[in-house]
Design an enzyme around this catalytic site. Structure first.
Site, PDB file in Angstrom:
ATOM      1  N   THR A 118       0.851  -1.187   0.000  1.00 51.52           N
ATOM      2  CA  THR A 118       0.000   0.000   0.000  1.00 51.52           C
ATOM      3  C   THR A 118       0.888   1.240   0.000  1.00 51.52           C
ATOM      4  O   THR A 118       1.714   1.416   0.900  1.00 51.52           O
ATOM      5  CB  THR A 118      -0.911  -0.008   1.244  1.00 51.52           C
ATOM      6  OG1 THR A 118      -1.626  -1.245   1.257  1.00 51.52           O
ATOM      7  CG2 THR A 118      -1.884   1.147   1.222  1.00 51.52           C
ATOM      8  N   LEU A 148      -6.732  -8.109   1.059  1.00 52.32           N
ATOM      9  CA  LEU A 148      -6.970  -9.228   1.986  1.00 52.32           C
ATOM     10  C   LEU A 148      -7.021  -8.743   3.430  1.00 52.32           C
ATOM     11  O   LEU A 148      -6.398  -7.742   3.779  1.00 52.32           O
ATOM     12  CB  LEU A 148      -5.899 -10.309   1.830  1.00 52.32           C
ATOM     13  CG  LEU A 148      -4.450 -10.011   2.213  1.00 52.32           C
ATOM     14  CD1 LEU A 148      -4.197 -10.086   3.704  1.00 52.32           C
ATOM     15  CD2 LEU A 148      -3.533 -10.967   1.491  1.00 52.32           C
ATOM     16  N   PHE A 244     -18.754  -3.784   8.791  1.00 52.71           N
ATOM     17  CA  PHE A 244     -17.990  -2.784   9.547  1.00 52.71           C
ATOM     18  C   PHE A 244     -18.899  -1.856  10.354  1.00 52.71           C
ATOM     19  O   PHE A 244     -18.671  -0.671  10.458  1.00 52.71           O
ATOM     20  CB  PHE A 244     -17.045  -2.001   8.605  1.00 52.71           C
ATOM     21  CG  PHE A 244     -15.852  -2.841   8.224  1.00 52.71           C
ATOM     22  CD1 PHE A 244     -14.619  -2.648   8.841  1.00 52.71           C
ATOM     23  CD2 PHE A 244     -15.974  -3.863   7.298  1.00 52.71           C
ATOM     24  CE1 PHE A 244     -13.537  -3.451   8.529  1.00 52.71           C
ATOM     25  CE2 PHE A 244     -14.904  -4.676   6.984  1.00 52.71           C
ATOM     26  CZ  PHE A 244     -13.681  -4.468   7.605  1.00 52.71           C
ATOM     27  N   LYS A 246     -19.716  -2.933  13.573  1.00 50.81           N
ATOM     28  CA  LYS A 246     -19.646  -3.535  14.907  1.00 50.81           C
ATOM     29  C   LYS A 246     -18.944  -2.567  15.828  1.00 50.81           C
ATOM     30  O   LYS A 246     -17.753  -2.260  15.628  1.00 50.81           O
ATOM     31  CB  LYS A 246     -18.860  -4.847  14.851  1.00 50.81           C
ATOM     32  CG  LYS A 246     -19.684  -6.022  14.401  1.00 50.81           C
ATOM     33  CD  LYS A 246     -18.943  -7.304  14.584  1.00 50.81           C
ATOM     34  CE  LYS A 246     -19.651  -8.124  15.635  1.00 50.81           C
ATOM     35  NZ  LYS A 246     -19.081  -9.419  15.849  1.00 50.81           N
ATOM     36  N   CYS A 255      -2.579  -2.144   9.096  1.00 51.47           N
ATOM     37  CA  CYS A 255      -3.008  -1.356   7.927  1.00 51.47           C
ATOM     38  C   CYS A 255      -3.774  -0.091   8.276  1.00 51.47           C
ATOM     39  O   CYS A 255      -3.345   1.010   7.931  1.00 51.47           O
ATOM     40  CB  CYS A 255      -3.846  -2.233   7.008  1.00 51.47           C
ATOM     41  SG  CYS A 255      -2.857  -3.475   6.188  1.00 51.47           S
ATOM     42  N   LYS A 258      -1.962   3.016  10.001  1.00 46.68           N
ATOM     43  CA  LYS A 258      -0.912   3.653   9.189  1.00 46.68           C
ATOM     44  C   LYS A 258      -1.477   4.189   7.878  1.00 46.68           C
ATOM     45  O   LYS A 258      -1.078   5.258   7.420  1.00 46.68           O
ATOM     46  CB  LYS A 258       0.245   2.677   8.945  1.00 46.68           C
ATOM     47  CG  LYS A 258       0.060   1.744   7.770  1.00 46.68           C
ATOM     48  CD  LYS A 258       1.326   1.033   7.395  1.00 46.68           C
ATOM     49  CE  LYS A 258       1.060  -0.084   6.397  1.00 46.68           C
ATOM     50  NZ  LYS A 258       0.583   0.333   5.091  1.00 46.68           N
ATOM     51  N   LYS A 315      -7.042  -8.355  16.192  1.00 49.74           N
ATOM     52  CA  LYS A 315      -8.342  -8.985  15.962  1.00 49.74           C
ATOM     53  C   LYS A 315      -8.143 -10.493  16.075  1.00 49.74           C
ATOM     54  O   LYS A 315      -6.993 -10.969  16.158  1.00 49.74           O
ATOM     55  CB  LYS A 315      -8.929  -8.602  14.612  1.00 49.74           C
ATOM     56  CG  LYS A 315      -8.146  -9.116  13.429  1.00 49.74           C
ATOM     57  CD  LYS A 315      -8.905  -8.781  12.157  1.00 49.74           C
ATOM     58  CE  LYS A 315      -8.173  -9.250  10.947  1.00 49.74           C
ATOM     59  NZ  LYS A 315      -8.863  -8.962   9.716  1.00 49.74           N
ATOM     60  N   ARG A 322       0.408  -5.464  15.773  1.00 52.12           N
ATOM     61  CA  ARG A 322       0.766  -4.115  15.341  1.00 52.12           C
ATOM     62  C   ARG A 322      -0.407  -3.167  15.605  1.00 52.12           C
ATOM     63  O   ARG A 322      -1.521  -3.433  15.181  1.00 52.12           O
ATOM     64  CB  ARG A 322       1.159  -4.122  13.855  1.00 52.12           C
ATOM     65  CG  ARG A 322       2.507  -4.795  13.624  1.00 52.12           C
ATOM     66  CD  ARG A 322       2.883  -4.837  12.166  1.00 52.12           C
ATOM     67  NE  ARG A 322       2.229  -5.910  11.450  1.00 52.12           N
ATOM     68  CZ  ARG A 322       2.497  -6.232  10.169  1.00 52.12           C
ATOM     69  NH1 ARG A 322       3.396  -5.551   9.504  1.00 52.12           N
ATOM     70  NH2 ARG A 322       1.877  -7.227   9.584  1.00 52.12           N
TER      71      ARG A 322
HETATM   72  N1  LIG Z   1      -1.249  -7.316   6.384  1.00 57.98           N
HETATM   73  C1  LIG Z   1      -2.362  -7.003   5.743  1.00 57.98           C
HETATM   74  O1  LIG Z   1      -3.456  -7.360   6.145  1.00 57.98           O
HETATM   75  C2  LIG Z   1      -2.290  -6.185   4.451  1.00 57.98           C
HETATM   76  C3  LIG Z   1      -3.413  -6.153   3.619  1.00 57.98           C
HETATM   77  C4  LIG Z   1      -3.363  -5.415   2.459  1.00 57.98           C
HETATM   78  C5  LIG Z   1      -2.229  -4.678   2.142  1.00 57.98           C
HETATM   79  N2  LIG Z   1      -1.150  -4.700   2.994  1.00 57.98           N
HETATM   80  C6  LIG Z   1       0.024  -3.921   2.614  1.00 57.98           C
HETATM   81  O2  LIG Z   1       0.988  -4.823   2.050  1.00 57.98           O
HETATM   82  C7  LIG Z   1       2.323  -4.446   2.428  1.00 57.98           C
HETATM   83  C8  LIG Z   1       2.974  -5.588   3.177  1.00 57.98           C
HETATM   84  O3  LIG Z   1       2.251  -5.830   4.357  1.00 57.98           O
HETATM   85  P1  LIG Z   1       2.560  -7.111   5.277  1.00 57.98           P
HETATM   86  O4  LIG Z   1       1.564  -7.084   6.360  1.00 57.98           O
HETATM   87  O5  LIG Z   1       2.716  -8.295   4.419  1.00 57.98           O
HETATM   88  O6  LIG Z   1       3.999  -6.696   5.859  1.00 57.98           O
HETATM   89  P2  LIG Z   1       4.993  -7.627   6.690  1.00 57.98           P
HETATM   90  O7  LIG Z   1       5.760  -6.696   7.554  1.00 57.98           O
HETATM   91  O8  LIG Z   1       4.264  -8.762   7.298  1.00 57.98           O
HETATM   92  O9  LIG Z   1       5.971  -8.232   5.563  1.00 57.98           O
HETATM   93  C9  LIG Z   1       6.861  -7.469   4.800  1.00 57.98           C
HETATM   94  C10 LIG Z   1       8.055  -8.351   4.472  1.00 57.98           C
HETATM   95  O10 LIG Z   1       8.894  -7.667   3.544  1.00 57.98           O
HETATM   96  C11 LIG Z   1      10.236  -8.034   3.856  1.00 57.98           C
HETATM   97  N3  LIG Z   1      11.163  -7.116   3.199  1.00 57.98           N
HETATM   98  C12 LIG Z   1      11.567  -5.869   3.576  1.00 57.98           C
HETATM   99  N4  LIG Z   1      12.444  -5.386   2.676  1.00 57.98           N
HETATM  100  C13 LIG Z   1      12.618  -6.332   1.702  1.00 57.98           C
HETATM  101  C14 LIG Z   1      13.382  -6.405   0.514  1.00 57.98           C
HETATM  102  N5  LIG Z   1      14.176  -5.419   0.116  1.00 57.98           N
HETATM  103  N6  LIG Z   1      13.301  -7.536  -0.233  1.00 57.98           N
HETATM  104  C15 LIG Z   1      12.495  -8.569   0.136  1.00 57.98           C
HETATM  105  N7  LIG Z   1      11.739  -8.532   1.259  1.00 57.98           N
HETATM  106  C16 LIG Z   1      11.804  -7.436   2.033  1.00 57.98           C
HETATM  107  C17 LIG Z   1      10.261  -7.986   5.368  1.00 57.98           C
HETATM  108  O11 LIG Z   1      11.362  -8.656   5.895  1.00 57.98           O
HETATM  109  C18 LIG Z   1       8.928  -8.672   5.685  1.00 57.98           C
HETATM  110  O12 LIG Z   1       9.087 -10.068   5.803  1.00 57.98           O
HETATM  111  C19 LIG Z   1       2.177  -3.173   3.241  1.00 57.98           C
HETATM  112  O13 LIG Z   1       2.290  -2.054   2.398  1.00 57.98           O
HETATM  113  C20 LIG Z   1       0.747  -3.273   3.773  1.00 57.98           C
HETATM  114  O14 LIG Z   1       0.192  -2.006   4.051  1.00 57.98           O
HETATM  115  C21 LIG Z   1      -1.160  -5.459   4.122  1.00 57.98           C
END
Ligand SMILES: NC(=O)c1ccc[n+]([C@@H]2O[C@H](COP(=O)([O-])OP(=O)(O)OC[C@H]3O[C@@H](n4cnc5c(N)ncnc54)[C@H](O)[C@@H]3O)[C@@H](O)[C@H]2O)c1
Length: 442
Positions: A118, A148, A244, A246, A255, A258, A315, A322
């Site tokens: 994101t 997701l 949404f 509740k 997410c 931030k 949740k 986080r």
């Molecule tokens: N978690 C959610 O529910 C969700 C849903 C939709 C969108 N997002 C978005 O997706 C993105 C990722 O979220 P997440 O929850 O998976 O984050 P996360 O912190 O769980 O995973 C990110 C991963 O990227 C790795 N990383 C960092 N730098 C790297 C590099 N140079 N090369 C390879 N890997 C690297 C980290 O070590 C980590 O394992 C964010 O922008 C988040 O806002 C998250």
């Protein structure tokens, strides 16, 4: 079938990789944390998300895990799934995204870099310029945001409400959309800026609904209405829908907090004051703290009182802490002089502030406690209002931050019950000094 490289083995990267492999693609997942890659190679998933371990195992012949960026050199698609946490100012920190761009290996043909992280609107344009400046004009670019939700991530990926693809070249958008051919969902095609905004706007709208119903809940408390009934009646309106709505102790997670800050900052950096979103954020912060007021209303000073926090993850069905409300609650309670016990079936309580006693069972958490607070809507807590629990507590007070329990059944089981936006029973309310009656004719 295509060759897909994924940067980031977190929630989004691992789920995307496992699902693409399940759809038949050849997937290489690259992360920078050696322990994560080692665990994945041994079949262990570094976080709690149901269905991911089984999916990884089922598709192990189409999945590779690596630390070496050169291993993605042959891929036709390179998905960026790295974390984009907030900076001190609230803007999204894109340093990991830029590291990926800087570290891209020698690439031939026309691979496409796909942004799933994101990111603020305008990021794609900057990355496009960055690629061109690095002599990577032959690399395509697309924005393909992820929607997701943790706890149901595989289900959401495989059965999404829509797939959003924004690209500078329509052939790139066609190619990215084709990766999802086996998934039955509408594909929204747009320019890159709009695809980035769709993700931010969708999240902001969901948060707005949460803060809205939480404010309605607070007014329900002041007026004697029941927010659960109100939400049911509102949600059946087809123009509004039930999702949404509740009421609870506010949103958290990796997410919403931030992304709301990032959108607010994006707007203000562009000269626009996003008043509604500012209010949504403020309401959420206050909502987390309302539990403290409730506890004080029942117990008076919290100095020396023991409070059990039940559920720590932001949740249920995830171990993600986080921005979890449990962290705010624990630190506020400690500041009030309370003793805090904490329990969660999967989340790591060591992420709470120092001084919290993290225990292994609900019973250990409530033993001798003056109050139990339901912080996460775990299934295990649905049967909290039972005699063994009541008898273990010093005072049988349940503050239900998720409206998980039935108020009447809980009171009948001998507890004092206080939910969010639920009417109070006369037996729950401490004696108050009566308000003077208004003068006649006033
Ligand atoms: N978690 C959610 O529910 C969700 C849903 C939709 C969108 N997002 C978005 O997706 C993105 C990722 O979220 P997440 O929850 O998976 O984050 P996360 O912190 O769980 O995973 C990110 C991963 O990227 C790795 N990383 C960092 N730098 C790297 C590099 N140079 N090369 C390879 N890997 C690297 C980290 O070590 C980590 O394992 C964010 O922008 C988040 O806002 C998250």
């Amino acid at each position: 079938m295509s060759k897909v490289g994924i940067f980031g083995a977190g929630w989004v990267g691992l789920v995307t990789g496992a699902c693409f492999a399940d759809l038949g693609h050849e997937v290489v997942i690259r992360d920078v944390v050696p322990e994560k890659i080692e665990a994945l190679r041994q079949g262990r998933v570094p976080f709690h998300e149901e269905a991911v371990p089984a999916l990884l195992e089922r598709n192990s012949d189409r999945l590779t895990f690596t630390l070496d960026v050169d291993d993605v050199a042959e891929c036709e698609f390179l998905f960026i799934c790295v974390d984009t946490p907030p900076t001190y100012s609230g803007d999204a920190d894109l340093s990991r995204v830029w590291t990926v761009v800087d570290e891209l290996p020698e690439l031939s043909g026309h691979p496409i870099l796909v942004m799933k992280s994101t990111v603020p609107v305008g990021t794609g344009e900057k990355v496009r310029t960055g690629l061109d400046e690095r002599g990577l004009e032959h690399v395509g670019y697309a924005s393909n945001p992820e929607f997701l939700a943790e706890g149901r991530a595989i289900e959401d990926f495989m059965h999404p409400d829509r797939i959003v693809v924004g690209a500078f070249e329509s052939e790139d958008a066609d190619a990215v959309a084709a990766l999802y051919d086996k998934i039955d969902a509408p594909v929204v095609r747009s320019d890159v800026n709009s695809a980035e905004m769709i993700k931010l706007a969708a999240n902001a709208f969901l948060m707005t609904r949460i803060s809205f119903i939480n404010e309605i809940a607070n007014v329900c408390e002041a007026t004697g209405a029941d927010v659960v009934k109100v939400a049911e009646g509102v949600g059946l309106d087809k123009r509004l829908g039930p999702h949404f709505l509740k009421a609870g102790i506010g949103y958290g997670g990796s997410c919403f907090p931030k992304d709301s800050l990032a959108l607010k900052q994006l707007a203000s950096n562009s000269g626009y004051h996003f008043q509604l979103l500012s209010a949504v954020i403020e309401v959420n912060e206050l909502q987390k703290r309302r539990v403290i007021g409730k506890l004080k209303r029942h117990l008076g000073s919290l100095e020396g009182k023991t409070v059990a926090l039940l559920g720590l993850a932001f949740k249920a069905n995830t171990d993600d802490m986080r921005e979890a409300p449990s962290i705010v609650l624990a630190s506020r309670l400690l500041a009030e002089g309370a003793e805090v016990r904490a329990w969660d079936p999967v989340a790591d309580g060591r992420k709470l502030p120092k001084g919290v006693d993290v225990v292994d069972s609900i019973e250990d958490a409530v033993r001798g406690a003056d109050a139990a607070v339901i912080v996460t809507e775990w299934e295990q807590l649905k049967s909290l209002a039972r005699p063994e629990i009541r008898d273990l507590m010093a005072s049988p007070l349940i503050v239900d931050g998720r409206n998980l329990l039935d108020p009447e059944e809980t009171r009948n089981a001998g507890f004092t019950y206080d939910g969010i936006g639920r009417p109070q029973s006369p037996s729950d309310v401490l004696p108050q000094t009566p308000e003077p009656a208004p003068a006649r004719g006033a």
